[in-house]
Write an enzyme that holds these catalytic residues in place. Structure first.
Site, PDB file in Angstrom:
ATOM      1  N   ASN A  19      -3.607 -17.752 -11.053  1.00 32.87           N
ATOM      2  CA  ASN A  19      -4.528 -18.551 -12.034  1.00 32.87           C
ATOM      3  C   ASN A  19      -5.688 -19.385 -11.293  1.00 32.87           C
ATOM      4  O   ASN A  19      -5.296 -19.348 -10.233  1.00 32.87           O
ATOM      5  CB  ASN A  19      -3.613 -19.178 -13.149  1.00 32.87           C
ATOM      6  CG  ASN A  19      -2.973 -20.372 -12.519  1.00 32.87           C
ATOM      7  OD1 ASN A  19      -3.169 -20.976 -11.453  1.00 32.87           O
ATOM      8  ND2 ASN A  19      -1.741 -20.740 -13.120  1.00 32.87           N
ATOM      9  N   LYS A 185      -7.252 -15.750 -17.693  1.00 37.10           N
ATOM     10  CA  LYS A 185      -7.544 -16.984 -17.038  1.00 37.10           C
ATOM     11  C   LYS A 185      -8.907 -17.038 -16.619  1.00 37.10           C
ATOM     12  O   LYS A 185      -9.635 -16.087 -16.551  1.00 37.10           O
ATOM     13  CB  LYS A 185      -6.726 -16.567 -15.709  1.00 37.10           C
ATOM     14  CG  LYS A 185      -5.279 -16.352 -15.662  1.00 37.10           C
ATOM     15  CD  LYS A 185      -4.382 -17.589 -16.430  1.00 37.10           C
ATOM     16  CE  LYS A 185      -3.204 -17.075 -16.727  1.00 37.10           C
ATOM     17  NZ  LYS A 185      -2.449 -18.366 -17.320  1.00 37.10           N
ATOM     18  N   HIS A 321       4.356 -20.973 -25.971  1.00 36.85           N
ATOM     19  CA  HIS A 321       4.096 -20.385 -24.707  1.00 36.85           C
ATOM     20  C   HIS A 321       5.400 -19.390 -24.300  1.00 36.85           C
ATOM     21  O   HIS A 321       6.398 -19.596 -24.914  1.00 36.85           O
ATOM     22  CB  HIS A 321       4.048 -21.417 -23.583  1.00 36.85           C
ATOM     23  CG  HIS A 321       3.808 -20.906 -22.265  1.00 36.85           C
ATOM     24  ND1 HIS A 321       4.843 -20.814 -21.104  1.00 36.85           N
ATOM     25  CD2 HIS A 321       2.667 -20.444 -21.498  1.00 36.85           C
ATOM     26  CE1 HIS A 321       4.535 -20.328 -20.053  1.00 36.85           C
ATOM     27  NE2 HIS A 321       3.076 -20.353 -20.349  1.00 36.85           N
TER      28      HIS A 321
HETATM   29 MG    MG Z   1      -1.238 -21.071 -19.658  1.00 37.61          MG
END
Ligand code: MG
Length: 390
Positions: A19, A185, A321
């Site tokens: 990321n 991302k 998440h």
């Molecule tokens: Mg995240």
């Protein structure tokens, strides 16, 4: 009823992506098996869980501290009042009695993983999918459950030879698999590249699809504001983690651009969410993304929901998440907004079980008892081997 043993296994995650800040190439996960003396269809009823992904395994605190404490609990701390099933909330409270306040991240993942494996036991003893058990205990009851859950595809990492067509192909694959909304991302350093990636993702989405950007804590206040202003014309669904989660002023500054802010996958307890909301001042549109396995399990999630509600937010603000079966059950059972999914990523730990269909951006609900890892064959091969080694 007795817990015979608990096994932890630290496993490397099959991932080569990165990321904005972190290369995930050395990532590990802790898998846990809680073996009981209750006889089920396939032998001893055993609860399974893993500590989500994005954080490393937590075998140290599990093996050194929490598993021995769990195995030493008396029935009064272990079982529900009827004595017929384990009581995860009571067990969590007992395991925390020797712990000082705060410092949550040091133990919240170990305890969250253990707590979720205990919920797998609870639902298997009741012979029902976990979400139905949670709905009866903490939600509106199983009769009020929806038939499916809003689910968006997440990923779109860096690390490809040609980043722009790669992210376009990824999002097109999600669209063809039934997803509508997506999250990629961003914030990896080159604004021009990010803009072209956003355009490629947008072009691959179905009509009405929303695109969120996960910035992975890349910015401080000033650079976060700059980035938000640059991508605002693309109308992002939300900007996830623009800054370090404890940089409340940074979050507040980015929120002042008018972009919707999301955060919470790197906050580990209700008190941390309280501070995040109190001092971040993120407005009524904020999206909260706690990860159950990383934040004290179902018990921790319920405390976080209560904090959100105390700040005037509804359950519709909470998208946990962790695109996995644990989060799916909790979203359905507690009546939260929806969740992310990681189709085809993170090796055996990514994705949902084979019972789950994705259609029009919604995930169907499973029928297997417990969390249903048994219907995730590659992952279950690991869990089954662990249980057999007991
Ligand atoms: Mg995240």
């Amino acid at each position: 009823m007795r817990i015979k043993t608990v096994i932890e296994r630290t496993v490397k995650v099959d991932s080569k992506v990165r990321n904005a800040r972190v290369d995930l190439g050395q990532m590990t996960v802790s898998a846990v098996a809680v073996v009981t003396d209750v006889h089920g269809d396939g032998g001893s009823i055993t609860g399974f869980a893993f500590n989500s992904f994005g954080r490393y395994g937590c075998g140290g605190p599990l093996r050194d501290r929490f598993i021995p404490r769990l195995l030493a609990l008396e029935p009064a701390d272990l079982l529900d009042p009827a004595g017929t099933n384990v009581d995860p909330g009571r067990i969590l409270a007992a395991l925390l009695t020797r712990e000082k306040a705060a410092g949550h991240a040091e133990r919240s993942m170990a305890l969250g993983t253990l707590e979720l494996a205990l919920w797998d036991v609870v639902a298997k003893v009741e012979r029902r999918p976990l979400y139905q058990v949670l709905a009866d205990r903490f939600g509106g009851g199983a009769a009020t459950l929806p038939g499916d859950i809003p689910t968006y595809a997440a990923g779109g990492f860096y690390g490809n030879a040609d980043e722009v067509p790669a992210v376009g192909a990824t999002v097109a694959g999600w669209r063809d698999a039934g997803f509508v909304d997506a999250k990629i991302k961003a914030g990896g350093g080159d604004l021009g590249l990010d803009c072209r990636r956003i355009e490629a993702a947008r072009a691959a989405q179905p009509p009405g699809g929303r695109l969120a950007l996960d910035l992975s804590c890349a910015f401080d206040a000033a650079s976060g504001v700059q980035f938000a202003q640059a991508v605002k014309p693309y109308d992002p669904w939300f900007l996830e983690e623009p800054c370090d989660p404890l940089d409340f002023e940074g979050y507040h500054a980015v929120a002042q651009t008018g972009c919707r802010i999301a955060g919470g996958e790197n906050l580990f307890a209700a008190r941390e969410f309280d501070n995040f909301l109190r001092y971040g001042r993120l407005g009524p549109g904020v999206v909260l993304e706690p990860d159950p396995a990383l934040a004290y399990g179902v018990t921790g999630l319920r405390e976080i929901v209560a904090v959100a509600q105390a700040h005037g937010l509804s359950k519709a603000a909470i998208y946990p998440h962790g695109g996995n079966m644990m989060s799916l059950h909790i979203v359905a059972g507690l009546g939260l907004a929806g969740l992310e999914a990681y189709p085809g990523q993170f090796g055996i730990f990514g994705g949902f079980s084979r019972e789950i269909d994705i259609r029009d951006g919604r995930a169907s609900l499973p029928s297997a008892p417990g969390i249903g890892f048994e219907e995730q064959p590659a992952l279950f091969a690991l869990f089954d081997e662990m249980a057999r080694s007991a």
